[in-house]
Design a protein around this motif. Structure first.
Motif, mmCIF file in Angstrom:
data_model
loop_
_atom_site.group_PDB
_atom_site.id
_atom_site.type_symbol
_atom_site.label_atom_id
_atom_site.label_comp_id
_atom_site.label_asym_id
_atom_site.label_seq_id
_atom_site.Cartn_x
_atom_site.Cartn_y
_atom_site.Cartn_z
ATOM 1 N N ASN A 290 0.041 7.588 4.077
ATOM 2 C CA ASN A 290 -0.142 6.868 2.812
ATOM 3 C C ASN A 290 0.416 7.636 1.624
ATOM 4 O OD1 ASN A 290 -1.457 4.562 3.822
ATOM 5 N ND2 ASN A 290 -3.402 5.655 3.950
ATOM 6 N N ALA A 291 0.234 8.960 1.642
ATOM 7 C CA ALA A 291 0.629 9.758 0.482
ATOM 8 C C ALA A 291 2.106 10.112 0.470
ATOM 9 C CB ALA A 291 -0.212 11.043 0.430
ATOM 10 N N VAL A 292 2.702 10.271 1.637
ATOM 11 C CA VAL A 292 4.075 10.799 1.688
ATOM 12 C C VAL A 292 5.051 9.827 2.340
ATOM 13 C CG1 VAL A 292 5.528 12.702 2.454
ATOM 14 C CG2 VAL A 292 3.149 13.150 1.765
ATOM 15 N N LEU A 293 4.813 9.535 3.603
ATOM 16 C CA LEU A 293 5.806 8.791 4.368
ATOM 17 C C LEU A 293 6.023 7.372 3.842
ATOM 18 C CD1 LEU A 293 4.943 9.978 8.004
ATOM 19 C CD2 LEU A 293 6.694 10.835 6.442
ATOM 20 N N ALA A 294 4.933 6.672 3.500
ATOM 21 C CA ALA A 294 5.067 5.289 3.019
ATOM 22 C C ALA A 294 5.930 5.218 1.766
ATOM 23 C CB ALA A 294 3.692 4.690 2.756
ATOM 24 N N GLU A 295 5.719 6.187 0.837
ATOM 25 C CA GLU A 295 6.503 6.185 -0.403
ATOM 26 C C GLU A 295 7.969 6.519 -0.145
ATOM 27 O OE1 GLU A 295 5.677 5.248 -3.651
ATOM 28 O OE2 GLU A 295 4.133 4.395 -2.353
ATOM 29 N N ARG A 296 8.232 7.370 0.847
ATOM 30 C CA ARG A 296 9.621 7.699 1.157
ATOM 31 C C ARG A 296 10.347 6.544 1.826
ATOM 32 N NH1 ARG A 296 9.577 14.034 3.248
ATOM 33 N NH2 ARG A 296 8.784 14.933 1.282
ATOM 34 N N LEU A 297 9.570 5.663 2.453
ATOM 35 C CA LEU A 297 10.189 4.503 3.092
ATOM 36 C C LEU A 297 10.526 3.400 2.099
ATOM 37 C CD1 LEU A 297 7.991 4.159 6.304
ATOM 38 C CD2 LEU A 297 10.400 4.832 6.206
ATOM 39 N N VAL A 298 9.873 3.384 0.934
ATOM 40 C CA VAL A 298 10.083 2.313 -0.041
ATOM 41 C C VAL A 298 11.552 2.170 -0.457
ATOM 42 C CG1 VAL A 298 9.567 1.552 -2.392
ATOM 43 C CG2 VAL A 298 7.716 2.313 -0.901
ATOM 44 N N PRO A 299 12.252 3.266 -0.848
ATOM 45 C CA PRO A 299 13.662 3.094 -1.245
ATOM 46 C C PRO A 299 14.549 2.599 -0.116
ATOM 47 C CG PRO A 299 12.798 5.223 -1.982
ATOM 48 C CD PRO A 299 11.802 4.666 -1.016
ATOM 49 N N ARG A 300 14.162 2.847 1.126
ATOM 50 C CA ARG A 300 15.012 2.501 2.271
ATOM 51 C C ARG A 300 14.772 1.079 2.759
ATOM 52 N NH1 ARG A 300 14.711 7.985 6.083
ATOM 53 N NH2 ARG A 300 15.442 9.465 4.486
ATOM 54 N N ILE A 301 13.526 0.696 2.883
ATOM 55 C CA ILE A 301 13.234 -0.618 3.464
ATOM 56 C C ILE A 301 12.592 -1.578 2.468
ATOM 57 C CG2 ILE A 301 12.985 0.400 5.742
ATOM 58 C CD1 ILE A 301 9.972 0.134 5.471
ATOM 59 N N GLY A 302 12.305 -1.102 1.268
ATOM 60 C CA GLY A 302 11.700 -1.963 0.263
ATOM 61 C C GLY A 302 10.189 -1.852 0.241
ATOM 62 N N ARG A 303 9.600 -2.191 -0.926
ATOM 63 C CA ARG A 303 8.156 -2.084 -1.104
ATOM 64 C C ARG A 303 7.401 -3.022 -0.166
ATOM 65 N NH1 ARG A 303 4.441 1.300 -2.693
ATOM 66 N NH2 ARG A 303 5.716 1.878 -4.520
ATOM 67 N N ALA A 304 7.881 -4.254 0.015
ATOM 68 C CA ALA A 304 7.150 -5.231 0.830
ATOM 69 C C ALA A 304 7.048 -4.772 2.282
ATOM 70 C CB ALA A 304 7.836 -6.593 0.737
ATOM 71 N N ARG A 305 8.151 -4.330 2.856
ATOM 72 C CA ARG A 305 8.131 -3.894 4.263
ATOM 73 C C ARG A 305 7.321 -2.613 4.430
ATOM 74 N NH1 ARG A 305 14.419 -4.918 6.223
ATOM 75 N NH2 ARG A 305 14.369 -7.205 6.018
ATOM 76 N N ALA A 306 7.436 -1.715 3.465
ATOM 77 C CA ALA A 306 6.660 -0.473 3.534
ATOM 78 C C ALA A 306 5.162 -0.762 3.491
ATOM 79 C CB ALA A 306 7.058 0.463 2.387
ATOM 80 N N GLU A 307 4.761 -1.748 2.678
ATOM 81 C CA GLU A 307 3.347 -2.105 2.596
ATOM 82 C C GLU A 307 2.868 -2.766 3.886
ATOM 83 O OE1 GLU A 307 1.100 -1.244 0.356
ATOM 84 O OE2 GLU A 307 2.769 -0.045 -0.367
ATOM 85 N N ALA A 308 3.735 -3.605 4.483
ATOM 86 C CA ALA A 308 3.355 -4.226 5.751
ATOM 87 C C ALA A 308 3.124 -3.159 6.823
ATOM 88 C CB ALA A 308 4.451 -5.201 6.198
ATOM 89 N N LEU A 309 4.008 -2.160 6.869
ATOM 90 C CA LEU A 309 3.859 -1.073 7.834
ATOM 91 C C LEU A 309 2.610 -0.257 7.542
ATOM 92 C CD1 LEU A 309 5.055 0.527 10.212
ATOM 93 C CD2 LEU A 309 6.411 1.826 8.554
ATOM 94 N N ARG A 310 2.377 0.007 6.259
ATOM 95 C CA ARG A 310 1.207 0.791 5.865
ATOM 96 C C ARG A 310 -0.090 0.089 6.253
ATOM 97 N NH1 ARG A 310 -2.897 1.638 2.925
ATOM 98 N NH2 ARG A 310 -2.869 -0.525 2.252
ATOM 99 N N MET A 311 -0.157 -1.218 5.971
ATOM 100 C CA MET A 311 -1.368 -1.965 6.310
ATOM 101 C C MET A 311 -1.596 -1.992 7.824
ATOM 102 S SD MET A 311 -2.787 -2.861 3.485
ATOM 103 C CE MET A 311 -3.923 -4.158 3.928
ATOM 104 N N GLY A 312 -0.513 -2.138 8.596
ATOM 105 C CA GLY A 312 -0.653 -2.143 10.052
ATOM 106 C C GLY A 312 -1.171 -0.829 10.588
ATOM 107 N N ILE A 313 -0.647 0.278 10.087
ATOM 108 C CA ILE A 313 -1.091 1.605 10.537
ATOM 109 C C ILE A 313 -2.535 1.863 10.113
ATOM 110 C CG2 ILE A 313 -0.712 4.078 10.208
ATOM 111 C CD1 ILE A 313 2.270 3.521 10.207
ATOM 112 N N ASN A 314 -2.893 1.448 8.901
ATOM 113 C CA ASN A 314 -4.269 1.626 8.451
ATOM 114 C C ASN A 314 -5.241 0.800 9.295
ATOM 115 O OD1 ASN A 314 -4.932 3.165 5.662
ATOM 116 N ND2 ASN A 314 -2.806 2.493 5.666
ATOM 117 N N ALA A 315 -4.843 -0.430 9.629
ATOM 118 C CA ALA A 315 -5.708 -1.257 10.473
ATOM 119 C C ALA A 315 -5.893 -0.623 11.852
ATOM 120 C CB ALA A 315 -5.104 -2.659 10.606
ATOM 121 N N THR A 316 -4.795 -0.070 12.391
ATOM 122 C CA THR A 316 -4.878 0.609 13.691
ATOM 123 C C THR A 316 -5.800 1.821 13.612
ATOM 124 O OG1 THR A 316 -2.624 -0.103 14.217
ATOM 125 C CG2 THR A 316 -3.533 1.736 15.491
#
Length: 433
Positions: A61-87
């Motif tokens: 949440n603190a590092v990797l998700a933010e680094r993914l935002v410029p590459r895949i966009g905020r929406a996709r990064a949030e979808a990935l973040r929510m999935g990992i948090n749910a898991t």
């Protein structure tokens, strides 16, 4: 002209808000993790599960998700973040037998992620259904599942509405600020135009005095030479051609200076009877410098006396003629026509210029709307023109097509029904739209 904040600016503001929220949210997650860890202390498999998953989720949440935002966009990064948090929540829930403190994370994750894109609500639904399904399948209390799900759903909806309201207020403030900046700039331009009008009047007055001497002296010289009986052939040529042509040129200069002085006056002008054709010719003389690159055609019927404010009518015609000249390339045609139509006077200013789109025509008479580059127009000319025509009880229409020129048509009553007692607000000396 519309004052919308740019999309890039709005996106940048959303990113700044997002980063600020994440800082506070990270602190809350750390406190909740610590409380959960202490509550299961001694149950070492649960402790290891809580500690291990918490470290992974915190790092992501603190590092990797933010680094993914410029590459895949905020929406996709949030979808990935929510999935990992749910898991992660499901893994901890299974090892802690769905401890009540774990359920804090379910609505907590939902409260601070809102309004990022159109897929936020579907992501939230998938997130909640996934956790609830796993929880019920692995022995969680249905009442606990229902309670925290309700908190999460309505907490998210409230936070979404609040966020939307704040966003709307920020956009409104941005629009207001931009409008104030534009109004300030227009006020400066109006002040500059007013100063130029006063300066023009002063310059015309200074020119008028020496031109009076020149006119008088040349006229006297011509009369004296005509009275002289024994003139040589070259001197007779001066009497017959040179001096009359010179005197005619001087009179034209005097007419232009007189027109400029009258046009630049800023005092109130009441309604009076005036020669309409004379005022049309005055407008042509004033606008002539802007029409030097085009052919000017005139079709002027003798209109006769008209009641109104002649200086304002000159202002209207100068605006339209200058606009026509600026819109028409070299070699084009600007045509001015005037004719009687019963109790009305009909005036047409037609050009063979670039024309206007339907969108431009819709906004043409709005204050501050301009299609010209900075410095060539303030967007006040046609707004003032319309105000003057309406104050005289008339109407103005425009026909235009891109690439085929423009025609402004004015219909004025020869005698307005009820002349207003005060000024119409049409005293700005602006020629631009």
């Amino acid at each position: 002209m519309e004052t919308q904040p740019s999309v890039a600016s709005h996106v940048a503001d959303s990113e700044r808000v997002q980063r600020g929220i994440q800082g506070v949210a990270g602190m809350g997650a750390s406190v909740a993790n610590l409380a959960l860890l202490l509550s299961v202390w001694g149950q070492w498999s649960a402790v290891l599960a809580v500690a291990g998953v918490s470290v992974v989720l915190t790092l992501f949440n603190a590092v990797l998700a933010e680094r993914l935002v410029p590459r895949i966009g905020r929406a996709r990064a949030e979808a990935l973040r929510m999935g990992i948090n749910a898991t992660g929540i499901c893994l901890i829930g299974i090892h802690t037998r769905w401890h009540v403190l774990l359920w804090v994370f379910v609505p907590y994750n939902m409260l601070w992620y809102f309004g990022l894109d159109s897929w936020v609500r579907p992501r939230m639904a998938i997130y909640l259904v996934s956790i609830d399904g796993v929880a019920l399948a692995t022995g969680a209390e249905p009442a606990t599942v229902l309670s925290f799900s309700i908190i999460g759903i309505f907490g998210y909806l409230v936070s979404e509405k609040r966020g939307a309201l704040l966003t709307e207020k920020n956009l409104e403030l941005a629009r207001t600020h931009q409008e104030l900046q534009q109004l300030h700039q227009r006020a400066l331009e109006q002040e500059r135009l007013s100063s130029l009008g006063l300066m023009a009047a002063s310059v015309a007055h200074e020119i008028n005095n020496p031109m009076s001497y020149v006119t008088s002296n040349v006229d006297s010289l011509l009369q004296d030479m005509r009275d002289e009986p024994n003139l040589s052939a070259p001197m007779k040529e001066y009497v017959d051609d040179v001096l009359p042509a010179t005197l005619d040129g001087i009179k034209r200069v005097n007419s232009i200076v007189s027109d400029l002085r009258r046009f630049s006056r800023g005092d109130f002008e009441g309604y009076s009877s005036y020669d309409f054709n004379a005022e049309v010719r005055t407008a042509l003389r004033i606008a002539r410098i802007q029409l030097g690159h085009v052919r000017v055609e005139e079709a002027l019927e003798e209109v006769g006396p008209v009641v109104g404010r002649p200086r304002q009518i000159v202002q209207v015609l100068v605006n339209l003629l200058v606009n026509a000249g600026q819109a028409t390339p070299a070699g084009g045609v600007v045509r001015l026509a005037a004719r009687n139509e019963g109790a009305l006077v009909r005036v047409e200013v037609r050009d063979t210029g670039s024309g206007m789109s339907e969108e431009t025509k819709r906004h043409l008479f709005e204050p501050f709307f301009t299609t010209k580059p900075a410095g060539l127009g303030t967007g006040l000319g046609l707004s003032v023109v319309q105000g003057i025509i309406k104050a005289h009880g008339g109407r103005i229409e425009v026909e235009s097509e891109l690439g085929k020129g423009t025609c402004f048509t004015i219909e004025l009553p020869k005698v307005p029904a009820l002349p207003p007692e005060k000024g119409s607000g049409g005293d700005l000396r602006v020629a631009g739209h």
